[in-house]
Structures are given as structure tokens and as C-alpha cells.
Design an enzyme around this catalytic site. Sequence first.
Site, PDB file in Angstrom:
ATOM      1  N   CYS A 104       2.032  -5.716 -10.308  1.00 13.79           N
ATOM      2  CA  CYS A 104       3.147  -5.712  -9.349  1.00 13.79           C
ATOM      3  C   CYS A 104       4.190  -6.765  -9.693  1.00 13.79           C
ATOM      4  O   CYS A 104       5.255  -6.795  -9.057  1.00 13.79           O
ATOM      5  CB  CYS A 104       2.659  -6.025  -7.936  1.00 13.79           C
TER       6      CYS A 104
ATOM      7  N   HIS B  96      -1.339  -1.195   0.608  1.00 10.38           N
ATOM      8  CA  HIS B  96      -1.751   0.201   0.444  1.00 10.38           C
ATOM      9  C   HIS B  96      -2.162   0.766   1.801  1.00 10.38           C
ATOM     10  O   HIS B  96      -3.107   1.542   1.897  1.00 10.38           O
ATOM     11  CB  HIS B  96      -2.919   0.295  -0.536  1.00 10.38           C
TER      12      HIS B  96
ATOM     13  N   HIS C 231       2.579  -6.525  -0.827  1.00 12.80           N
ATOM     14  CA  HIS C 231       2.438  -5.118  -1.232  1.00 12.80           C
ATOM     15  C   HIS C 231       1.172  -4.575  -0.580  1.00 12.80           C
ATOM     16  O   HIS C 231       0.084  -5.110  -0.781  1.00 12.80           O
ATOM     17  CB  HIS C 231       2.352  -5.011  -2.752  1.00 12.80           C
TER      18      HIS C 231
ATOM     19  N   GLU D  60      10.853  -0.193  20.091  1.00 12.80           N
ATOM     20  CA  GLU D  60      10.982  -1.627  20.353  1.00 12.80           C
ATOM     21  C   GLU D  60      10.661  -2.485  19.130  1.00 12.80           C
ATOM     22  O   GLU D  60      11.322  -3.491  18.866  1.00 12.80           O
ATOM     23  CB  GLU D  60      10.066  -2.009  21.525  1.00 12.80           C
TER      24      GLU D  60
HETATM   25 ZN    ZN Z   1       0.011  -0.620  -5.290  1.00  8.10          ZN
END
Ligand code: ZN
Length: 225
Positions: free
Chosen positions: A82, A102, A100, A123
Site C-alpha cells: 500500500c 477491507h 486502509h 447525520e
Molecule cells: Zn487492500
Amino acid sequence: MITTRVVEDPREIICALCRQLYEHGWVSGTGGGVSLRVDGRVYMAPSGVQKERLRPEDLFVLDEAGEVLEAPADASLRLSACAPLFFHAFRLRGAGAVLHSHSMNAMLATLLFDRELRVTHLEMMKGIEGVGYHDELVVPILENTAHECDLADAMAGALEAYPSTHAVLVRRHGVYVWGRDWAAAKTQAECYDYLFEAAVRMRQLGIDPAARPGTGLEPRRGFTH
Ligand code: ZN
């Protein structure tokens, strides 16, 4: 004016965030990740590790150009795939933290929309910087790739095309969320996840999450059929 600021160790913060994200089911199966940028140094969790068991000494530290300054003592640990995506949020958005996830809610929400997730009049939208209750919240959706690093160019394009977004969804995969610091990133990640779940559940109920209330696109209370 004298201000006192509690200086927190970025390594400890990342480990604590990974444990919290694991509890949410956002980084199970070694997926997902967290990165912080503090005082010109980027702290990043390694790839393919049990996120809830991460130790401060397991992290990579990089400079803002992406060069590794400190590697974990355990030489088997690898830098996260990433990393290029995290760096886009740091460089193009001035972010101080990127998460990040999942999350199942994020993944399912990408199946409801074509190129953009849209919701309004919820809201929890107010937890996203610059967004109000009456606004429309738009989150771009990228197509997934076989390898996470191949998403980097598409993410850079989305950041340019959506200058006010604080998140990018990836189809059938998850979401990247960032903020000016770890607390803003965490708060926004929680608000986005709530909104993704709301979108999924509203669709299940036959309600369009992008429709303004009173437009006739959502069922009325007490309707029967
Ligand atoms: Zn991922």
C-alpha cells in the site's frame, strides 16, 4: 501562550490503531494497513502480518521521498504494498495519517454504485470534514487490480478529480481514508464506514441513499405492499 501537548509515539499509535481496526474486522487476514506522517517521517506497518499482534519495532520508517530510514529488526518483514497509495495521500493531500480497510461495509457499498458512491441527509456525514447534513457526500470508486501497487495511478487520478474527498473506495476490495492526523483519519474512517453500511442497508430496504427526503424515491412510513 503556553500550550502543553502530549507527545505520543507514532509507533505506539499505529499498533493501537491496528488492534482497533482488527476488532472492527477491517484488517483481518493480514489485509489493510495504517501509516502516519509525523515531523517529516513516515511510519508504516509491514505487509502480511497479523495486524492485532503488531509491535512498535515491526514498523518501517521512511522519509517523505519514500526512502527507508529504519527497517524492522526482523529482516523477513516487507514494506506494505500500500506504500505508494499512502504516499499519494501524504503528498497530494498533506495528510498526516492514512487508514486502509477491507471492511465488509466498504466492499459491499462498491457493488451498489458505478463510479461514485453518493449519499445525502445522514447525520454521520457531518463527521467528514467540509460536509454538512444537507450536502451530497461523493466518494470515487476505483476498479480493483490484481496487485495493490497497481492502484496507485488510479488513486492519484481520483485525488485530482475529487479535490474535496477524504476517501477513495476500491471495488470489491475496501477503502483508503486519510486525515490531517491519526485522530481525524480514525474519526472519518468510522463515519465513512457507518455511511457505507447505511447505503447498503437502505438499498436492501428499497430506499435510495442518494435521494433527498421527500422526493418520493424512498418508501413512506407505514406503506404496505
Ligand atoms: Zn487492500
